[in-house]
Design a protein around this motif. Structure first.
Motif, PDB file in Angstrom:
ATOM      1  N   UNK A 139       0.837  -1.202   0.000  1.00 25.32           N
ATOM      2  CA  UNK A 139       0.000   0.000   0.000  1.00 25.32           C
ATOM      3  C   UNK A 139       0.873   1.255   0.000  1.00 25.32           C
ATOM      4  N   UNK A 140       0.628   2.127  -0.924  1.00 27.98           N
ATOM      5  CA  UNK A 140       1.406   3.357  -1.033  1.00 27.98           C
ATOM      6  C   UNK A 140       0.574   4.521  -0.511  1.00 27.98           C
ATOM      7  N   UNK A 141       1.052   5.144   0.580  1.00 30.02           N
ATOM      8  CA  UNK A 141       0.353   6.274   1.164  1.00 30.02           C
ATOM      9  C   UNK A 141       1.094   7.570   0.804  1.00 30.02           C
ATOM     10  N   UNK A 142       0.325   8.619   0.674  1.00 28.58           N
ATOM     11  CA  UNK A 142       0.948   9.932   0.482  1.00 28.58           C
ATOM     12  C   UNK A 142       1.550  10.382   1.811  1.00 28.58           C
ATOM     13  N   UNK A 143       2.390  11.403   1.751  1.00 33.57           N
ATOM     14  CA  UNK A 143       3.025  11.919   2.968  1.00 33.57           C
ATOM     15  C   UNK A 143       1.968  12.383   3.963  1.00 33.57           C
ATOM     16  N   UNK A 144       0.923  13.024   3.471  1.00 33.04           N
ATOM     17  CA  UNK A 144      -0.127  13.537   4.346  1.00 33.04           C
ATOM     18  C   UNK A 144      -0.907  12.396   4.995  1.00 33.04           C
ATOM     19  N   UNK A 145      -1.195  11.335   4.207  1.00 24.98           N
ATOM     20  CA  UNK A 145      -1.921  10.187   4.763  1.00 24.98           C
ATOM     21  C   UNK A 145      -1.094   9.476   5.823  1.00 24.98           C
ATOM     22  N   UNK A 146       0.186   9.306   5.549  1.00 24.65           N
ATOM     23  CA  UNK A 146       1.055   8.628   6.508  1.00 24.65           C
ATOM     24  C   UNK A 146       1.151   9.427   7.803  1.00 24.65           C
ATOM     25  N   UNK A 147       1.203  10.736   7.690  1.00 17.36           N
ATOM     26  CA  UNK A 147       1.265  11.591   8.881  1.00 17.36           C
ATOM     27  C   UNK A 147      -0.040  11.485   9.676  1.00 17.36           C
ATOM     28  N   UNK A 148      -1.169  11.459   8.980  1.00 16.96           N
ATOM     29  CA  UNK A 148      -2.468  11.341   9.661  1.00 16.96           C
ATOM     30  C   UNK A 148      -2.568  10.020  10.412  1.00 16.96           C
ATOM     31  N   UNK A 188      -8.140  15.704  15.590  1.00 19.23           N
ATOM     32  CA  UNK A 188      -8.822  16.979  15.830  1.00 19.23           C
ATOM     33  C   UNK A 188      -7.836  18.041  16.328  1.00 19.23           C
ATOM     34  N   UNK A 189      -6.905  17.619  17.203  1.00 21.50           N
ATOM     35  CA  UNK A 189      -5.960  18.575  17.779  1.00 21.50           C
ATOM     36  C   UNK A 189      -4.912  19.011  16.753  1.00 21.50           C
ATOM     37  N   UNK A 190      -4.360  18.085  16.012  1.00 21.06           N
ATOM     38  CA  UNK A 190      -3.245  18.378  15.101  1.00 21.06           C
ATOM     39  C   UNK A 190      -3.729  19.008  13.804  1.00 21.06           C
ATOM     40  N   UNK A 191      -4.789  18.443  13.205  1.00 23.63           N
ATOM     41  CA  UNK A 191      -5.218  18.881  11.874  1.00 23.63           C
ATOM     42  C   UNK A 191      -6.479  19.738  11.911  1.00 23.63           C
ATOM     43  N   UNK A 192      -7.061  19.844  13.110  1.00 23.23           N
ATOM     44  CA  UNK A 192      -8.296  20.619  13.285  1.00 23.23           C
ATOM     45  C   UNK A 192      -9.439  20.082  12.411  1.00 23.23           C
ATOM     46  N   UNK A 193      -9.362  18.812  12.068  1.00 20.24           N
ATOM     47  CA  UNK A 193     -10.431  18.130  11.337  1.00 20.24           C
ATOM     48  C   UNK A 193     -10.253  16.630  11.519  1.00 20.24           C
ATOM     49  N   UNK A 194     -11.306  15.884  11.234  1.00 19.32           N
ATOM     50  CA  UNK A 194     -11.261  14.436  11.422  1.00 19.32           C
ATOM     51  C   UNK A 194     -11.418  13.756  10.066  1.00 19.32           C
ATOM     52  N   UNK A 195     -11.036  12.442  10.019  1.00 18.48           N
ATOM     53  CA  UNK A 195     -11.058  11.696   8.756  1.00 18.48           C
ATOM     54  C   UNK A 195     -11.945  10.459   8.903  1.00 18.48           C
ATOM     55  N   UNK A 196     -12.009   9.702   7.825  1.00 25.80           N
ATOM     56  CA  UNK A 196     -12.814   8.470   7.825  1.00 25.80           C
ATOM     57  C   UNK A 196     -12.040   7.273   8.370  1.00 25.80           C
ATOM     58  N   UNK A 197     -10.831   7.496   8.872  1.00 24.72           N
ATOM     59  CA  UNK A 197      -9.992   6.382   9.304  1.00 24.72           C
ATOM     60  C   UNK A 197     -10.401   5.747  10.605  1.00 24.72           C
ATOM     61  N   UNK A 198     -11.433   6.264  11.263  1.00 28.33           N
ATOM     62  CA  UNK A 198     -11.793   5.763  12.590  1.00 28.33           C
ATOM     63  C   UNK A 198     -13.063   4.923  12.570  1.00 28.33           C
ATOM     64  N   UNK A 199     -13.399   4.323  11.448  1.00 25.63           N
ATOM     65  CA  UNK A 199     -14.616   3.526  11.383  1.00 25.63           C
ATOM     66  C   UNK A 199     -14.597   2.382  12.383  1.00 25.63           C
ATOM     67  N   UNK A 200     -13.462   1.670  12.435  1.00 25.10           N
ATOM     68  CA  UNK A 200     -13.353   0.583  13.405  1.00 25.10           C
ATOM     69  C   UNK A 200     -13.469   1.085  14.830  1.00 25.10           C
ATOM     70  N   UNK A 201     -12.893   2.260  15.118  1.00 22.56           N
ATOM     71  CA  UNK A 201     -12.996   2.840  16.457  1.00 22.56           C
ATOM     72  C   UNK A 201     -14.446   3.134  16.813  1.00 22.56           C
ATOM     73  N   UNK A 202     -15.178   3.739  15.884  1.00 23.73           N
ATOM     74  CA  UNK A 202     -16.567   4.104  16.150  1.00 23.73           C
ATOM     75  C   UNK A 202     -17.437   2.874  16.379  1.00 23.73           C
ATOM     76  N   UNK A 203     -17.191   1.809  15.611  1.00 25.19           N
ATOM     77  CA  UNK A 203     -17.943   0.567  15.809  1.00 25.19           C
ATOM     78  C   UNK A 203     -17.696   0.014  17.208  1.00 25.19           C
ATOM     79  N   UNK A 204     -16.437   0.055  17.634  1.00 21.64           N
ATOM     80  CA  UNK A 204     -16.072  -0.495  18.941  1.00 21.64           C
ATOM     81  C   UNK A 204     -16.703   0.287  20.087  1.00 21.64           C
ATOM     82  N   UNK A 205     -16.589   1.638  20.051  1.00 20.74           N
ATOM     83  CA  UNK A 205     -17.107   2.420  21.175  1.00 20.74           C
ATOM     84  C   UNK A 205     -18.635   2.393  21.215  1.00 20.74           C
ATOM     85  N   UNK A 206     -19.276   2.348  20.055  1.00 21.69           N
ATOM     86  CA  UNK A 206     -20.737   2.275  20.039  1.00 21.69           C
ATOM     87  C   UNK A 206     -21.213   0.967  20.650  1.00 21.69           C
TER      88      UNK A 206
END
Length: 644
Positions: A442-451, A517-535
């Protein structure tokens, strides 16, 4: 050696009627081949050559066979001529004197006769008719043979005699499909092969003793139990335990699955139950093992779509009658296995039918060690392999998981051409099983890897500074399976969970999104597994375990589905439940944001190290974050954070 005895179990070739068919066909072919030799070896000539030989008085006679073939027989004087010396054919079945010297095909018989009259040789002409009696006979009866053969084939298939087992075809459709294990059957699994499960083994072994030595228990007035139900999660060894019973018991053991009773025809299930118990009674004392009994033992009347004449219910009714009906006094014990005991019919669970419920739960630490010892036997292990260490790294693993882990470790070692399976191979196998296969392509961009790096660092920092969070031991941004990265933990083995534990776990899971939220002041779709777990966890707190103050000490847990499609609470309560679930998650999210804001420097350090190395372990975490303030010991992990 001379003293060696022949093994009575050596397989000998069995007589088959197809041998007779083959011999008859072979004889027919041989006769046809040899009988046609004369035609194949007789010299062919043309009609003009024949008339030439006839005018020279070389022809003794010519025989017209079936009005189109002429057989030419030469005189003895003509056979001595140089031109005719090789004209006499040979045959194994026909005397040479009866074979013609030449043969040819004639056109119109009348014209041929006129030509012979023209040269005054009509006296050498004769007619004959040849018949192949065997071929004509076979051709006459061939249709009948084919019809009879097809009929026999169909009947044998329908009756299960050719290629179908008992009960597998239409005439035996009501017969039981149970596989019989007895003293003549080699079953190699014994209780020695079943590691852990000491309590379950003791109870099952007692059932075997009931059948071996019934007087030991009946002399005091006791009765042999009718059945035992093995209950537990998948992969914990229920079926393996039954195999061990088959290997240990010296009594007939009938094994089948609950789905074997189910068929498309009405009444088949009940008929198979009757046939099964009939066979077991004939061989009593005996044991019947029904795997996945929930296929037929589901509680009756729960399916509103089925009619009163439901086939599954008829099968269950027959099973109930056979287990403890009027006049059932036989030494037949039924052992069943299921992982869904909550949906079984109450009549099946009452005393007198399944007298005992044997719980086969996930193995604890000592039991996992015993299971590892069993599955490590066939492996070529490295010297000094620490089984205690492996047992501690696999909390929540079932026996089937451990078997898979050992096999996967062996495959990993073989892939790298090792001579023995080492400790690191097992750790890599844990990563593979729990997290999935690495996807370094999988090839990630610099921004994706940082996120991704900040997301996983958020999980790590929050868990490091919460008292009730599971110990963190590894963080990676290498994608595995569905996850783009993972923070790995070592779950603590506990039988009860308190509210603070739930809340800290939810806070840790939301730490990844909080870091974004703290670093980029926005959120991404990368937390789907997290949301399923906490719900799922928040919903369990409110609706199942009664850990919410506003909803109160009440549970809406309904594993048997008794409520159907009707909610067991009002619309007002439903709104309250939704509000509380959301409040729990949002409160822990704000808590994670607050904690990470105060530890932003550590968050940056950990994220940068992740970008640099991709995987960091315990030593790196202690170097960057310091020692854990709660003194939790850490080790290799078995829990991943899935992301999309």
């Amino acid at each position: 050696m001379a003293n060696e005895k022949k093994n009575p179990k050596e397989k000998k070739p069995k007589f088959s009627p197809y041998w007779i068919y083959g011999i008859i066909i072979a004889i027919f072919i041989v006769i046809q081949v040899f009988s046609s030799n004369s035609y194949q070896e007789t010299n062919e000539i043309t009609p003009s050559e024949f008339f030439k030989y006839a005018e020279e008085n070389d022809v003794e006679k010519v025989v017209i066979v079936n009005r189109h073939i002429a057989k030419v027989y030469l005189t003895k004087e003509a056979e001595q001529k140089e031109i005719h010396k090789k004209s006499k054919p040979t045959s194994l079945l026909t005397p040479a004197s009866n074979l013609p010297n030449y043969r040819f095909e004639i056109g119109d018989l009348q014209n041929f006769e006129n030509d012979l009259k023209a040269i005054n040789k009509y006296n050498i002409l004769s007619n004959d008719t040849e018949e192949n009696v065997l071929a004509d006979f076979l051709l006459g009866i061939l249709p009948f043979i084919l019809l009879i053969g097809v009929w026999i084939f169909i009947m044998r298939r329908m009756s299960g005699g050719a290629g179908g087992g008992a009960g597998g075809q239409i005439f035996n459709i009501g017969k039981s499909k149970a596989k019989l294990f007895d003293q003549n059957t080699e079953v190699k699994t014994t209780f020695k092969d079943v590691a852990g499960l000491e309590g379950a083994k003791e109870e099952v072994q007692e059932i075997v003793d009931f059948l071996k030595f019934p007087e030991k228990y009946t002399t005091l007035g006791g009765k042999i139990p009718k059945g035992a139900l093995l209950v537990g999660p998948p992969g914990t060894g229920k079926t393996l335990l039954a195999k061990a019973v088959a290997g240990e018991a010296k009594v007939p053991f009938f094994s089948l699955s609950g789905s074997d009773f189910v068929e498309m025809f009405v009444g088949v299930g009940a008929s198979r139950v009757r046939d099964l118990f009939k066979q077991a009674k004939e061989k009593s004392p005996s044991i019947i093992f029904i795997d996945e009994i929930d296929a037929i033992g589901r509680a009756r009347g729960k399916n509103a779509m089925s009619g009163s004449n439901d086939e599954r219910e008829n099968t269950l009714n027959q099973l109930l009658t056979e287990m403890d009906g009027f006049g059932t006094k036989t030494n037949v014990i039924v052992i069943a296995a299921t992982n869904r005991a909550d949906i079984l019919d109450k009549a099946l669970m009452r005393a007198g039918r399944f007298d005992r419920q044997i719980f086969v739960d996930l193995p604890n630490l000592s039991e996992r060690k015993a299971i590892f010892e069993v599955h490590l036997r066939p492996l070529k292990k490295a010297k000094g392999l620490d089984i205690d260490f492996l047992s501690k790294q696999t909390p929540g693993f079932s026996g089937a998981d451990i078997a898979n882990l050992c096999n996967e470790a062996a495959l990993i070692a073989a892939r790298t051409d090792k001579k023995a399976v080492e400790k690191q191979d097992f750790l890599d196998a844990v990563d593979r099983i729990v997290g999935g296969l690495e996807r370094r392509s999988n090839l990630f961009s610099v921004e994706e890897k940082k996120t991704i790096a900040y997301h996983e660092a958020g999980h790590a920092v929050v868990s490091w500074f919460l008292e009730h969070a599971d110990p963190l031991v590894k963080v990676t941004i290498v994608p595995r399976g569905r996850s783009l990265g993972a923070a790995w933990y070592l779950p603590q083995e506990a039988y009860i969970t308190r509210t603070n534990k739930f809340l800290d776990e939810i806070c840790v899971t939301m730490g990844g999104r909080a870091a974004e939220q703290i670093i980029f002041n926005e959120i991404s779709t990368g937390a789907l597994g997290d949301l399923e777990s906490v719900t799922k966890k928040a919903k369990a707190m409110v609706m199942i375990y009664g850990l919410n103050e506003k909803v109160g000490n009440i549970t809406y847990y309904d594993p048997a589905g008794e409520n159907g499609f009707v909610k067991p609470y009002s619309e007002k309560t439903a709104e309250l439940i939704d509000t509380e679930i959301k409040n729990i998650i949002e409160t822990q999210f704000e808590r994670a944001v607050e904690l990470l804001s105060s530890k932003k420097d550590l968050l940056d350090k950990l994220a940068n190290r992740l970008i640099e190395r991709e995987v960091i372990f315990k030593d790196d975490l202690e170097e960057l974050l310091g020692m854990s303030p709660f003194g939790l010991s850490t080790s290799k992990t078995t829990k991943t954070d899935e992301e999309e």
